[in-house]
Motif scaffolding. Sequence first.
Motif: not given
Lengths: 621, 382
Positions: B241, B243-248, B251, B277-278, B281-282, B285
Amino acid sequence: MRRDRERKGVFTRRALLIAGAELTAFGALAAKLYQVQVAEGAKYRTLAESNRISVRLIAPPRGRLLDRFGVPVAANNQNWRALLIAEQAESVGATLDAFARLVPLADHERARIERDVRRHRRFIPVTVREFLTWEEMARIEVNAPDLPGIVVDVGTTRRYPFGPALAHVVGYVAPPSEADMGEDPMLSLPGIRVGRAGMEKYHEPRLRGRAGAVQLEVNAVGRVIRELDRQEGTPGTDVRLTIDATLQQQVLGHLGEESASAVVLDARNGAVLAMATNPSFDPSLFNSGVSQAQWLQWTSNRRAPLINKAAAGLYAPGSTFKIVVAMAGLEARAISPGDRINCPGYLDLGDTRFHCWKRGGHGLLDLRNGIKNSCDVFFYEVARRTGIDRIAAMANRFGLGVPLEIELAGARSGFIPTREWRIAQGKAWNIGDTIVAGIGQGFLQVTPLSLAVMAARIATGRAVQPHLTLAVGGVEEPDNSADAWPSMGLSAHAMNIVREGMWAVVNEQNGTAPIAKLPLPDVQMAGKTGSSQVRRVSREQREHGFKSETLPWEFRPHALFVAFAPTDRPRYACAVVVEHGNAGAAAAAPVARDIMVDVLTRDPANRRQPPPDRVAQGSPA
Amino acid sequence: MSILERRLIREPSFGLTGKLFQVSWGFVLLLCALAAVGYAALYSAGGGAEPYASRHALRFAFGLMLMLCIALADIRFIARLSWPAYVVGVALLVLVAHMGHVGKGAQRWIELGGMQWQPSEFMKLALVMALAAWFHQASWERVGNPLFLIPPVIVVLVPVGMILKEPNLGTAVITAVVGASVFLGAGLRWWKIAIVLAALGAAAPLAYAHLHDYQRARITTFLNPESDPLGTGYNIIQSKIALGSGGMWGKGFMQGTQNHLNFLPEKQTDFVFTIIAEEFGLVGSLAVLALLCLITLAAMAMALRCRHQYGRLVALGVSVNFFMYVFVNVAMVMGAIPVGGVPLPLVSHGGSATIMVMVGFGVLMSAYVHRDAEFGDAERDV
């Protein structure tokens, strides 16, 4: 060289291959990252949103400890504290300056607050000051406009209305240690306390209760938006003790300034009505952490305020032990009630001479008068005839030298020597050791509590055990009825002779403690004096008219007294030990008398409510 | 090549300044960059320099000094320490088995100097050194001789077996792979490696039967994390969650909700990558992943520059070890392989991992500084 070139060639090919594999792996990781973070990102963002419901624990109120009449001896106080919410303050420094003008803050307090503010996020309250007095709180509330960010809220703290008077029985609470944290998540809440000693510790599982939980909706940065659900916890259970708190205070009053302890039992069932130790300490000091200086002051005090002398203090029983020796001799038929023994003032055994406390001797005595006069030579002879092992077995039956079922973790069982123990030490048991044991000296060690148990058992003939719990959550403990305790199985005739001797000690003109005669009509007390030597008296001292009063305090003998009353229908048993008080008759017997007068006039064991005239005195300011 | 020329190349002036000049400062810079990433992530995790980030910086500074000191030590001297180091490593493993701390269901720590040390981390370096020393004195033909290969295989299996027994499956696998990479670099035939891999594959079901409960639980939840969302699967789900919520684009620094609401378990140690990563973002990371990749490849490049087999093999082993740390850790936080206690070197907070990785890089750097050193006993045909 050719070979190395060959090796290098192979190595280079292989290294490039490995590097290629590593690159591929990094590529795979990158692809997976893209998948999780971008391709499936929306799904995980929703999940992150739903993570915003946070569950917080709320501490239940700790159960109270009550005395036998329901008077609280450990209760919860409201603890007013000032908190600082940094984001509501324009400047933390300015707010603290303003606060310090109303309620002085020490430099180290201020440093701690500023550190806490830095460590936490700005909407999380930080404790500025606990245990605010009413005036301090009023000052803060009145000046609230000048104190942006300061809020006052209320927590709980443990209150001990009787303070030092019951500190050793009730115990105290302290913040949980690192090791406690694992067992119950509730213990990590701020302000929580766990029982560390006494009944607070023993009843910890019942007093603690179960934490409630509140579900909060928090926004993306964790600030509380609203409360969604609340489950109240289970408050801790109240525990009622057998102690009579007012009696306890009276007993402590009778001990005066001495380093002393006293135990009062309900002789019929072993319920502890009072267990007083002097000097004592203030249990509420542990609540917020004991200072180094305070701790040093306690531990360096030779009168040992932290030690529960009543249950953990070890003393030679002295002449009080003659009760046991007499019972052992009668049961073993080593002596019969009518046998007379001559006391010339000493007993010669080989080339050793054992003296009686009375220089000229007592002349011919039977058992009853042996007890009444506390004649040493008489009991040297009884002990010699009975033998140490039968004496030790009888002592154990009377609760001496064996673990008692008292709820206090620090209680000690004392020690009664046997032949076997001495041999296990690699030494021989000498007949002289038996002689000395006959008057309660030598290797013997007992606690005041076990002496009170001995008194209760000789008084009632029942094998009662001392206990402090009367009821848990309103349900009475079964061991508070006399029927719960089995008979000791000793001859009633033998016990009557010993009781009569104890009666004579107090009530006949030439007994050893006529001073202890009760100034009450129709009620009489039976007792036995004792003094236990801290140091052996040398022959030289004896010949020069030895007086123990002239010794330095710490070498003077301890004064002991055990008693029960009323003699015709025994209901109360009592033991008093005055450390370095010289003779039992002079120092301990009057204390026991005064205690027994209070007990009998209050008669706590037969009441459900405290006597109305005494309540005002008993309840704290 | 004339004799004079060879002297010039093989015996450069190994004075202290000369050596310092030879240190690959570019590589040191890469390590500092990685440590800076770690500082930022730990700063965010702790909500300030305390409690993690400042200690991380101190630990890295100490590791850097250690690395430079080792880099200046003659690689031939280090080579002579290979076998003693191996013996010490095995002894430490024996010690930890008998008196180490039991933490999280396994006995793998020794307390020393206020830090908890995992002997298995030291063992990996010692193993690489020992294998390099063994293959250094062997001609390429001898490597083909099965009898010659038996001792180094035992040298690998002893520590791997002991680490498995701790039990620490993750580190045991990494140790085995690192050992295998040295064999590979020494020129072991492909088909022989294939046979070993096949044998290991066949043994896997057998190994599963001997796994500890917590290890099996990890494999089960890895296969289906949602099966137990509040138990063992919790870490993986929360980590994904994050990682994923970090998006491109993330935050923003210190704005990660997963991180700051404490949904992330052990975020400052094994799961530190999720913070990056959060919050970044991508983009963030991938940048960190690229940095990690660069360090791995730079280490490999240094191995290729060595003129002696010992240096080459040691550098290779150290590089592969670093890569394995990174791969296992990042794959773990993404839920791509079962969770195991493997930190992200120079980024994760705590423990001895940072220091031991820097010691390993010190040996690598020494091999690089002394890349032209002549070993007296080189390629003797024994």
